[in-house]
Scaffold this active site. Structure first.
Site, short mmCIF file in Angstrom:
data_model
loop_
_atom_site.label_atom_id
_atom_site.label_comp_id
_atom_site.label_asym_id
_atom_site.label_seq_id
_atom_site.Cartn_x
_atom_site.Cartn_y
_atom_site.Cartn_z
N ALA A 83 3.57 47.94 0.91
CA ALA A 83 5.24 48.43 1.32
C ALA A 83 5.28 49.79 1.52
O ALA A 83 6.70 49.86 1.93
CB ALA A 83 6.11 47.75 -0.55
N GLY A 84 4.10 50.53 2.03
CA GLY A 84 4.46 51.82 2.15
C GLY A 84 4.60 52.22 3.53
O GLY A 84 4.93 51.21 4.00
N ARG A 96 1.86 58.06 7.74
CA ARG A 96 0.91 58.55 8.82
C ARG A 96 0.06 58.37 9.99
O ARG A 96 -0.42 59.22 10.60
CB ARG A 96 -0.59 59.31 7.94
CG ARG A 96 0.73 60.02 6.36
CD ARG A 96 -0.93 60.61 5.09
NE ARG A 96 -0.76 59.56 4.49
CZ ARG A 96 -1.56 59.29 3.20
NH1 ARG A 96 -2.43 59.87 3.19
NH2 ARG A 96 -0.80 58.65 2.26
N GLY A 143 -3.35 47.11 1.04
CA GLY A 143 -3.37 46.05 1.94
C GLY A 143 -3.65 47.89 3.05
O GLY A 143 -4.16 47.19 4.75
N ALA A 161 -15.86 32.65 48.45
CA ALA A 161 -15.14 33.88 47.88
C ALA A 161 -14.10 34.16 47.98
O ALA A 161 -13.49 33.07 49.77
CB ALA A 161 -16.09 34.47 48.88
N ARG A 191 -6.04 26.45 59.27
CA ARG A 191 -5.91 27.71 60.31
C ARG A 191 -5.67 27.44 61.27
O ARG A 191 -5.62 26.89 61.67
CB ARG A 191 -7.07 27.97 59.98
CG ARG A 191 -7.84 27.86 60.83
CD ARG A 191 -9.38 28.10 59.97
NE ARG A 191 -11.06 27.92 60.76
CZ ARG A 191 -11.78 27.44 60.27
NH1 ARG A 191 -12.20 27.76 58.54
NH2 ARG A 191 -12.69 27.23 60.78
N ALA A 230 -12.73 26.77 55.12
CA ALA A 230 -12.71 28.47 55.06
C ALA A 230 -10.99 29.14 56.08
O ALA A 230 -11.29 28.71 56.56
CB ALA A 230 -13.60 29.41 55.58
N TYR A 286 -8.97 34.26 42.08
CA TYR A 286 -8.13 33.96 40.96
C TYR A 286 -8.31 32.58 40.95
O TYR A 286 -8.04 31.63 42.01
CB TYR A 286 -6.73 35.11 41.16
CG TYR A 286 -5.91 33.78 40.32
CD1 TYR A 286 -6.25 33.91 39.04
CD2 TYR A 286 -4.87 33.10 40.03
CE1 TYR A 286 -5.56 33.61 38.21
CE2 TYR A 286 -4.12 32.63 39.56
CZ TYR A 286 -4.43 33.08 38.10
OH TYR A 286 -3.48 32.29 37.25
N ASN A 288 -5.10 55.90 7.21
CA ASN A 288 -3.44 55.98 6.63
C ASN A 288 -3.52 57.00 7.88
O ASN A 288 -1.83 57.83 8.43
CB ASN A 288 -3.34 57.28 5.77
CG ASN A 288 -4.39 56.62 4.66
OD1 ASN A 288 -3.03 56.10 3.63
ND2 ASN A 288 -5.23 56.96 4.19
C1 UD1 Z 1 -4.16 55.53 -3.36
C2 UD1 Z 1 -4.10 56.34 -4.76
C3 UD1 Z 1 -5.55 57.49 -4.39
C4 UD1 Z 1 -6.64 56.51 -3.88
C5 UD1 Z 1 -6.01 56.05 -2.49
C6 UD1 Z 1 -7.57 55.37 -2.11
C7 UD1 Z 1 -2.27 56.64 -6.47
C8 UD1 Z 1 -0.89 56.76 -6.75
N1 UD1 Z 1 -2.91 56.91 -5.43
O1 UD1 Z 1 -3.59 57.07 -2.59
O2 UD1 Z 1 -5.64 57.56 -6.04
O3 UD1 Z 1 -7.65 57.22 -3.61
O4 UD1 Z 1 -5.03 55.32 -2.80
O5 UD1 Z 1 -7.22 54.40 -0.85
O6 UD1 Z 1 -2.25 55.07 -6.20
N2 UD1 Z 1 2.00 50.94 -1.49
C9 UD1 Z 1 3.51 50.07 -1.35
N3 UD1 Z 1 4.20 50.61 -2.10
C10 UD1 Z 1 4.65 52.43 -2.20
C11 UD1 Z 1 3.97 53.18 -2.28
C12 UD1 Z 1 1.86 52.38 -1.53
O7 UD1 Z 1 3.10 49.40 -2.08
O8 UD1 Z 1 5.56 52.75 -2.83
C13 UD1 Z 1 1.25 50.46 -0.63
C14 UD1 Z 1 0.45 51.05 0.87
O9 UD1 Z 1 1.13 50.06 1.15
C15 UD1 Z 1 -0.96 50.87 0.30
C16 UD1 Z 1 -1.03 51.36 -0.18
O10 UD1 Z 1 -0.17 50.91 -1.18
O11 UD1 Z 1 -1.37 49.04 1.04
C17 UD1 Z 1 -1.52 52.19 -0.73
O12 UD1 Z 1 -0.48 53.85 -0.83
P1 UD1 Z 1 -0.53 55.02 -0.40
O13 UD1 Z 1 -0.22 55.61 0.04
O14 UD1 Z 1 -1.86 54.65 1.48
O15 UD1 Z 1 -1.90 55.91 -0.89
P2 UD1 Z 1 -2.77 57.16 -0.69
O16 UD1 Z 1 -2.09 58.10 -0.82
O17 UD1 Z 1 -3.82 56.50 0.27
MG MG Z 2 -3.52 54.95 1.71
#
Ligand code: UD1
Ligand code: MG
Length: 463
Positions: free
Chosen positions: A14-15, A19, A108, A374, A434, A417, A360, A238
């Site tokens: 869900a992140g 980046r 993910g 050709a 032709r 041809a 083609y 990331n």
């Molecule tokens: C995280 C870990 C870190 C670890 C690293 C490994 C934490 C606090 N940190 O950091 O210790 O070394 O992964 O890759 O756990 N996500 C959600 N909801 C949120 C935030 C994130 O679902 O609110 C999901 C993201 O989609 C992603 C995963 O969690 O798939 C990791 O999030 P990300 O922001 O990439 O964490 P890192 O900063 O990489």
């Molecule tokens: Mg990560």
């Protein structure tokens, strides 16, 4: 019947993935033609958990649509505010409520993970439970570059006693090589009480999943460590540079596997595979070849340089390229030949058929032993609809012919041809269409003389 392990797998996706600097959600960025999330779901599918829950943001319907179309078809839990990994796992509360088995948490954005590694981690967790119970087990890794990974602090007995996020770490802690891979297994009997106790981190302003370590210790539990053998497959992606790095890792993995199965890659580094490329033993791939999704090649086939293939099945003994382009829906029979600058699309090309140069052939069926001269093209598209061309067996299509579809050309027919074929051609017919040739006796000689005379007048004027 599939025997499922009593495991609940939770995948966080869900992140925001800020980046990546992209309008496309991070987990939908592709590696080898498959979204990162697809790689994770494929690995998870193989371990056969009792249930898999994918945590998503409601703002990324494309991710949900993708996940629903995957054969694993995970349950979906929504995280309405992206307030950290700890909160993300808590969003699966309804699934955790009555679950007492191991809870495997994955990210993910870790697409290189292999099912064998998941299996080994689960086995280690199970042996922890029977020997020295832990509330959770952290999967640690030593990557070549520890970057912003959380660092693992260990106690005397290799228990994990803390995870410190890089942004909160002192310079001394940042020198620790052992990192948090993000993968962990929680004991379902303790999971909810640990997750509910996570507080917003004052520095990161998020709920860190990594805080479960400190909380568990406070509650009197131990946290185990599993040291992953191969850090590469646990690295999180990331940014675009990390995506390119992961692509290189996967390509290396696939090239090595293909060669181990008897495929010759003359210059492995210049051959690009998709996640599902299938090559049999004794296929030879020359340098600079790209395999898009859904390509299957049988033994004894040569793929010459600079060939691009996708959605194509090639039967044994055929030779393709150099510089061929095979597009989706193409089936090539045995001992066929597709040469330079030939494009085939949605075409069945029977055994011993040949198109050796500059053609083609789209939406077509080409019969056994037929030769496409050709420069021949199928005119398959009228700007609105696509039409099929059916060419029988042992037909000779003369060079530079235009085959205007819909069209059927019977077996053994010969097309002269330069013919534009607009009507069906009967079996064994000879078709020539032709403009008639006009010959003027000595006209060429007259032409040369006139041109040369003009040239010498010009030279005199300018000298
Ligand atoms: C995280 C870990 C870190 C670890 C690293 C490994 C934490 C606090 N940190 O950091 O210790 O070394 O992964 O890759 O756990 N996500 C959600 N909801 C949120 C935030 C994130 O679902 O609110 C999901 C993201 O989609 C992603 C995963 O969690 O798939 C990791 O999030 P990300 O922001 O990439 O964490 P890192 O900063 O990489
Ligand atoms: Mg990560």
């Amino acid at each position: 019947m599939t025997i499922r392990k009593n495991i609940l797998t939770i995948i966080l996706a869900a992140g925001k993935g800020t980046r990546m600097r992209s309008a496309v959600p991070k987990v939908l960025h592709s590696l080898g033609g498959l979204p990162m999330l697809g790689h994770v779901l494929n690995a998870v599918e193989k371990i056969k958990s009792k249930q898999t829950v994918l945590v998503l943001s409601a703002e990324t319907p494309a991710v949900e649509q993708y996940a629903k179309g995957h054969s694993l078809s995970p349950e979906i839990a929504y995280q309405h505010q992206q307030s950290g990994t700890g909160n993300a796992v808590l969003c699966t509360e309804p699934y955790l409520q009555n679950f007492t088995g191991p809870v495997l948490v994955l990210f993910g954005d870790t697409p290189l993970i292999r099912p064998e590694t998941l299996e080994r981690a689960i086995e280690t967790f199970t042996s922890f439970l029977s020997s020295s119970p832990v509330a959770a087990m952290i999967v640690g890794m030593i990557p070549s570059d520890a970057k912003n990974y959380g660092r693992l602090i260990l106690g005397e007995t290799e228990d994990v006693i803390d995870i410190v996020e890089a942004k909160n770490a002192s310079p001394e802690i940042l020198t620790i090589p052992l990192c948090n891979s993000g993968m962990m297994i929680l004991d379902g009997r303790h999971a909810l009480s640990l997750l509910r106790a996570i507080e917003r981190n004052p520095l990161g302003n998020e709920y860190y999943l990594t805080d479960v370590v400190r909380i568990a210790r406070r509650q009197g539990h131990r946290i185990g460590l599993y040291r992953a053998e191969n850090a590469v497959e646990l690295e999180g992606i990331n940014s675009r540079s990390e995506l390119a790095w992961a692509e290189a890792q996967l390509q290396h993995r696939w090239r090595t596997a293909a060669m181990a199965q008897g495929v010759t890659l003359m210059d492995p580094e210049s051959v690009y595979f998709s996640y599902d490329t299938q090559l049999s033993a004794d296929v030879t791939v020359y340098p600079h070849v790209f395999f898009g999704p859904c390509v299957k090649i049988e033994s004894g086939v040569d793929i010459m340089p600079f060939t691009h293939l996708e959605g194509t099945h090639i039967r044994t003994g055929s030779k393709i390229g150099p510089y061929a382009r095979l597009r989706p829906g193409t089936i090539i029979g045995e001992d066929a030949r597709v040469g330079n600058f030939v494009e085939l699309k949605n075409t069945t090309f029977a055994s011993r058929a040949k198109a050796s140069h500059l053609s083609y052939v789209g939406d077509a069926e080409v019969g056994e032993g037929t030769n496409i001269g050709a420069g021949t093209i199928t005119c398959n598209y009228d700007g609105y609809d696509k039409w099929r061309t059916r060419i029988g067996r042992d037909v000779l299509i003369g060079a530079n012919s235009s085959l205007v579809a819909p069209l059927t050309i019977g077996d053994h027919a010969v097309i002269g041809a330069g013919t534009t074929v607009t009507k069906n051609v009967a079996e064994e017919a000879l078709t020539i269409g032709r403009s008639k040739q006009v010959d003027i006796a000595h006209g060429g000689k007259f032409f040369h003389e006139r041109k040369k005379a003009r040239l010498s007048v010009k030279k005199k004027e300018t000298s």
